[in-house]
Design a protein around this motif. Structure first.
Motif, PDB file in Angstrom:
ATOM      1  N   PRO A  87     -10.283 -15.917  16.643  1.00  0.00           N
ATOM      2  CA  PRO A  87     -10.388 -16.730  15.413  1.00  0.00           C
ATOM      3  C   PRO A  87     -10.554 -15.828  14.182  1.00  0.00           C
ATOM      4  N   ILE A  88      -9.655 -15.970  13.236  1.00  0.00           N
ATOM      5  CA  ILE A  88      -9.711 -15.159  12.015  1.00  0.00           C
ATOM      6  C   ILE A  88     -10.683 -15.812  11.035  1.00  0.00           C
ATOM      7  N   SER A  89     -11.588 -15.000  10.474  1.00  0.00           N
ATOM      8  CA  SER A  89     -12.571 -15.538   9.534  1.00  0.00           C
ATOM      9  C   SER A  89     -12.183 -15.292   8.084  1.00  0.00           C
ATOM     10  N   THR A  90     -11.446 -14.202   7.809  1.00  0.00           N
ATOM     11  CA  THR A  90     -11.067 -13.861   6.433  1.00  0.00           C
ATOM     12  C   THR A  90      -9.701 -13.203   6.444  1.00  0.00           C
ATOM     13  N   ILE A  91      -8.911 -13.444   5.394  1.00  0.00           N
ATOM     14  CA  ILE A  91      -7.640 -12.731   5.236  1.00  0.00           C
ATOM     15  C   ILE A  91      -7.607 -12.043   3.878  1.00  0.00           C
ATOM     16  N   GLN A  92      -6.889 -10.929   3.839  1.00  0.00           N
ATOM     17  CA  GLN A  92      -6.618 -10.208   2.598  1.00  0.00           C
ATOM     18  C   GLN A  92      -5.115 -10.091   2.445  1.00  0.00           C
ATOM     19  N   ILE A  93      -4.607 -10.376   1.242  1.00  0.00           N
ATOM     20  CA  ILE A  93      -3.181 -10.237   0.947  1.00  0.00           C
ATOM     21  C   ILE A  93      -3.046  -9.227  -0.184  1.00  0.00           C
ATOM     22  N   ARG A  94      -2.324  -8.146   0.068  1.00  0.00           N
ATOM     23  CA  ARG A  94      -2.164  -7.078  -0.917  1.00  0.00           C
ATOM     24  C   ARG A  94      -0.823  -6.393  -0.696  1.00  0.00           C
ATOM     25  N   PRO A  95      -0.366  -5.576  -1.668  1.00  0.00           N
ATOM     26  CA  PRO A  95       0.856  -4.801  -1.436  1.00  0.00           C
ATOM     27  C   PRO A  95       0.695  -3.898  -0.221  1.00  0.00           C
ATOM     28  N   ALA A  96       1.768  -3.735   0.538  1.00  0.00           N
ATOM     29  CA  ALA A  96       1.716  -2.829   1.688  1.00  0.00           C
ATOM     30  C   ALA A  96       1.487  -1.393   1.235  1.00  0.00           C
ATOM     31  N   SER A  97       1.986  -1.041   0.059  1.00  0.00           N
ATOM     32  CA  SER A  97       1.780   0.296  -0.497  1.00  0.00           C
ATOM     33  C   SER A  97       0.448   0.360  -1.231  1.00  0.00           C
ATOM     34  N   ARG A  98      -0.424   1.251  -0.792  1.00  0.00           N
ATOM     35  CA  ARG A  98      -1.716   1.396  -1.474  1.00  0.00           C
ATOM     36  C   ARG A  98      -1.547   1.947  -2.879  1.00  0.00           C
ATOM     37  N   GLN A  99      -0.458   2.660  -3.131  1.00  0.00           N
ATOM     38  CA  GLN A  99      -0.213   3.202  -4.465  1.00  0.00           C
ATOM     39  C   GLN A  99       0.023   2.107  -5.493  1.00  0.00           C
ATOM     40  N   LEU A 100       0.404   0.927  -5.028  1.00  0.00           N
ATOM     41  CA  LEU A 100       0.627  -0.197  -5.942  1.00  0.00           C
ATOM     42  C   LEU A 100      -0.576  -1.130  -6.018  1.00  0.00           C
ATOM     43  N   THR A 101      -1.636  -0.833  -5.263  1.00  0.00           N
ATOM     44  CA  THR A 101      -2.734  -1.778  -5.106  1.00  0.00           C
ATOM     45  C   THR A 101      -3.950  -1.371  -5.916  1.00  0.00           C
ATOM     46  N   ALA A 102      -4.521  -2.321  -6.645  1.00  0.00           N
ATOM     47  CA  ALA A 102      -5.782  -2.092  -7.354  1.00  0.00           C
ATOM     48  C   ALA A 102      -6.923  -2.358  -6.372  1.00  0.00           C
ATOM     49  N   LEU A 103      -7.237  -1.360  -5.565  1.00  0.00           N
ATOM     50  CA  LEU A 103      -8.300  -1.495  -4.574  1.00  0.00           C
ATOM     51  C   LEU A 103      -9.673  -1.259  -5.162  1.00  0.00           C
ATOM     52  N   GLY A 104      -9.743  -0.342  -6.131  1.00  0.00           N
ATOM     53  CA  GLY A 104     -11.038   0.011  -6.700  1.00  0.00           C
ATOM     54  C   GLY A 104     -10.926   0.399  -8.152  1.00  0.00           C
ATOM     55  N   THR A 105     -12.077   0.583  -8.791  1.00  0.00           N
ATOM     56  CA  THR A 105     -12.087   0.925 -10.217  1.00  0.00           C
ATOM     57  C   THR A 105     -11.399   2.258 -10.485  1.00  0.00           C
ATOM     58  N   ASN A 106     -11.456   3.187  -9.521  1.00  0.00           N
ATOM     59  CA  ASN A 106     -10.802   4.481  -9.749  1.00  0.00           C
ATOM     60  C   ASN A 106      -9.289   4.382  -9.661  1.00  0.00           C
ATOM     61  N   ASN A 107      -8.744   3.284  -9.096  1.00  0.00           N
ATOM     62  CA  ASN A 107      -7.298   3.058  -9.158  1.00  0.00           C
ATOM     63  C   ASN A 107      -6.878   2.598 -10.547  1.00  0.00           C
ATOM     64  N   VAL A 108      -7.764   1.851 -11.215  1.00  0.00           N
ATOM     65  CA  VAL A 108      -7.440   1.282 -12.527  1.00  0.00           C
ATOM     66  C   VAL A 108      -7.671   2.300 -13.637  1.00  0.00           C
ATOM     67  N   TYR A 109      -8.792   3.035 -13.566  1.00  0.00           N
ATOM     68  CA  TYR A 109      -9.100   4.067 -14.563  1.00  0.00           C
ATOM     69  C   TYR A 109      -9.733   5.258 -13.862  1.00  0.00           C
ATOM     70  N   PRO A 110      -9.212   6.473 -14.073  1.00  0.00           N
ATOM     71  CA  PRO A 110      -8.071   6.807 -14.938  1.00  0.00           C
ATOM     72  C   PRO A 110      -6.735   6.845 -14.217  1.00  0.00           C
ATOM     73  N   VAL A 111      -6.747   6.704 -12.856  1.00  0.00           N
ATOM     74  CA  VAL A 111      -5.497   6.848 -12.107  1.00  0.00           C
ATOM     75  C   VAL A 111      -4.462   5.819 -12.544  1.00  0.00           C
ATOM     76  N   GLY A 112      -4.931   4.602 -12.824  1.00  0.00           N
ATOM     77  CA  GLY A 112      -4.013   3.526 -13.184  1.00  0.00           C
ATOM     78  C   GLY A 112      -3.275   3.764 -14.478  1.00  0.00           C
ATOM     79  N   GLY A 113      -3.648   4.818 -15.204  1.00  0.00           N
ATOM     80  CA  GLY A 113      -2.949   5.106 -16.444  1.00  0.00           C
ATOM     81  C   GLY A 113      -1.509   5.524 -16.254  1.00  0.00           C
ATOM     82  N   SER A 114      -1.101   5.797 -15.002  1.00  0.00           N
ATOM     83  CA  SER A 114       0.248   6.299 -14.767  1.00  0.00           C
ATOM     84  C   SER A 114       1.174   5.295 -14.088  1.00  0.00           C
TER      85      SER A 114
END
Length: 391
Positions: A87-114
């Motif tokens: 029995p599944i209790s939770t699902i997550q839907i995100r891009p298969a590529s982690r490079q496209l995914t906003a997983l954490g604050t460090n993905n958004v700033y400053p890495v997300g600047g590119s």
């Protein structure tokens, strides 16, 4: 930035051999005014989690045999996935590529600047006897807070409504604001030279007393609750107390997120939690009419995120800010100066009127920074942040 939005709660259809998970989603900007239009199809992963015998969650990739893809021109994506025996209790839907995914604050700033990013979404799966949940939630890891591999991941979780309307959803300005503040207070280093807002860093992270923070227009509460999490994880001698305020229609979701935070980080004193909510209409605030919680403290900092887009409410907002400053000076019974931290993703030129009104009320900008916000296959945007004080 773009967001995966569930158009309705995921449902389970039971077949003869396997159960099917039925999902309907869209991918839009924060205001839902533009759909993702990628040059190449974007593949998505759906990760389920089930509880094993010792009660811990075990992830399982539900898209191993079928990969959902979002293509240019799409407005919705509907697909079915086979569920495992557990029995599944939770699902997550995100891009298969982690490079496209906003997983954490460090993905958004400053890495997300590119690069442009897409934020995934989570949903709880009810049992057969339960009704589907009416909310989904976002999860954002806090930069620097989980560098020890043995330490639990410190993530901010915020509920929001299903659907693609702008109400009761997180917005770009809040995500970028938290990402910059997490970088200021948690990483301990500045990857691009001097910190962009040294006065804000000093004010937030080097307090040796209780720091009283009032948020106006909190929405679902991502900024207020996220700021509290960051300050508590910073390791500095700061003791933050945050009061989030908004119109009554925002209370249900904001209170739910306060409860989610308190369940994860229970206060030492149950009667005095570190974050609270109170209704506040700026039409009342502009003449100094505040609720009991707002009146209870002198406020060191007023946080305003993504509140200047509606020019019809600008004057009431600015006058409320000045009224909070006057209240705090009287409450402190001495020299006390309330500061404003204002963040906005400019959406039209008329928002600039807010700064003329602030100047007329005696507010001056102490420091400012502009954080780039690339959009995947779209025009780059930005989030502006200001620290203001009143003479």
């Amino acid at each position: 930035m773009h967001y995966v939005r569930l158009l309705r709660p995921p449902t389970v259809e039971h077949g003869r051999s396997r159960a099917l998970l039925k999902i309907a989603l869209t991918i839009t900007t924060d205001l839902g005014d533009a759909y993702l239009s990628p040059e190449e199809p974007v593949e998505f992963a759906v990760v389920g989690a089930y509880k094993n015998e010792d009660g811990r969650l075990t992830p399982v990739n539900l898209t191993q045999n079928a990969t959902p893809r979002w293509r240019a021109g799409m407005r919705a994506l509907k697909f079915d996935l086979q569920l495992p025996p557990h029995p599944i209790s939770t699902i997550q839907i995100r891009p298969a590529s982690r490079q496209l995914t906003a997983l954490g604050t460090n993905n958004v700033y400053p890495v997300g600047g590119s690069r442009g990013l897409i934020m995934g979404v989570y949903a709880d799966m009810p049992s057969d006897e339960e009704k589907p949940s009416l909310v989904c939630f976002r999860s954002l890891r806090l930069a620097g807070a989980n560098q020890d591999p043995a330490a639990p991941v410190n993530a901010l979780q915020v509920e929001e409504d299903f659907g693609d309307s702008i109400a009761r959803h997180i917005w770009d300005g809040g995500v970028v604001t938290l990402s910059l503040i997490a970088d200021l207070c948690l990483t301990g280093t500045s990857p691009s030279g001097p910190y962009p807002m040294p006065l804000l860093k000093s004010f937030l992270c080097q307090q040796y007393r209780e720091l009283n923070i009032l948020e106006l227009g909190c929405g679902v509460g991502i900024v207020g609750i996220g700021l509290l999490r960051i300050l508590k994880a910073s390791g500095y001698d700061t003791n933050p107390r945050i009061l989030m305020t908004d119109l009554p229609e925002a209370e249900e979701r904001a209170q739910a997120n306060v409860s989610r935070y308190l369940a994860d980080s229970p206060p030492s004193e149950e009667e005095n939690p570190e974050v609270k909510f109170e209704s506040l209409d700026w039409q009342d605030g502009k003449v100094g009419v505040f609720g009991e919680k707002t009146q209870s403290k002198p406020w060191d900092l007023v946080v305003v995120s993504e509140c200047t887009y509606n020019t019809d409410t600008l004057l009431a907002l600015v006058q409320t800010l000045s009224a909070v400053h006057s209240h705090s000076a009287q409450k402190a019974e001495g020299a006390h100066s309330t500061k404003i931290f204002l963040a906005t993703k400019p959406r039209h030129s008329s928002e600039r009127e807010a700064f003329d009104m602030l100047a007329d009320e005696g507010w001056a900008v102490d420091e400012k920074t502009v954080v780039p916000l690339p959009v995947l296959n779209g025009n780059s945007q930005s989030v502006e942040m200001y620290l203001l004080s009143k003479s």
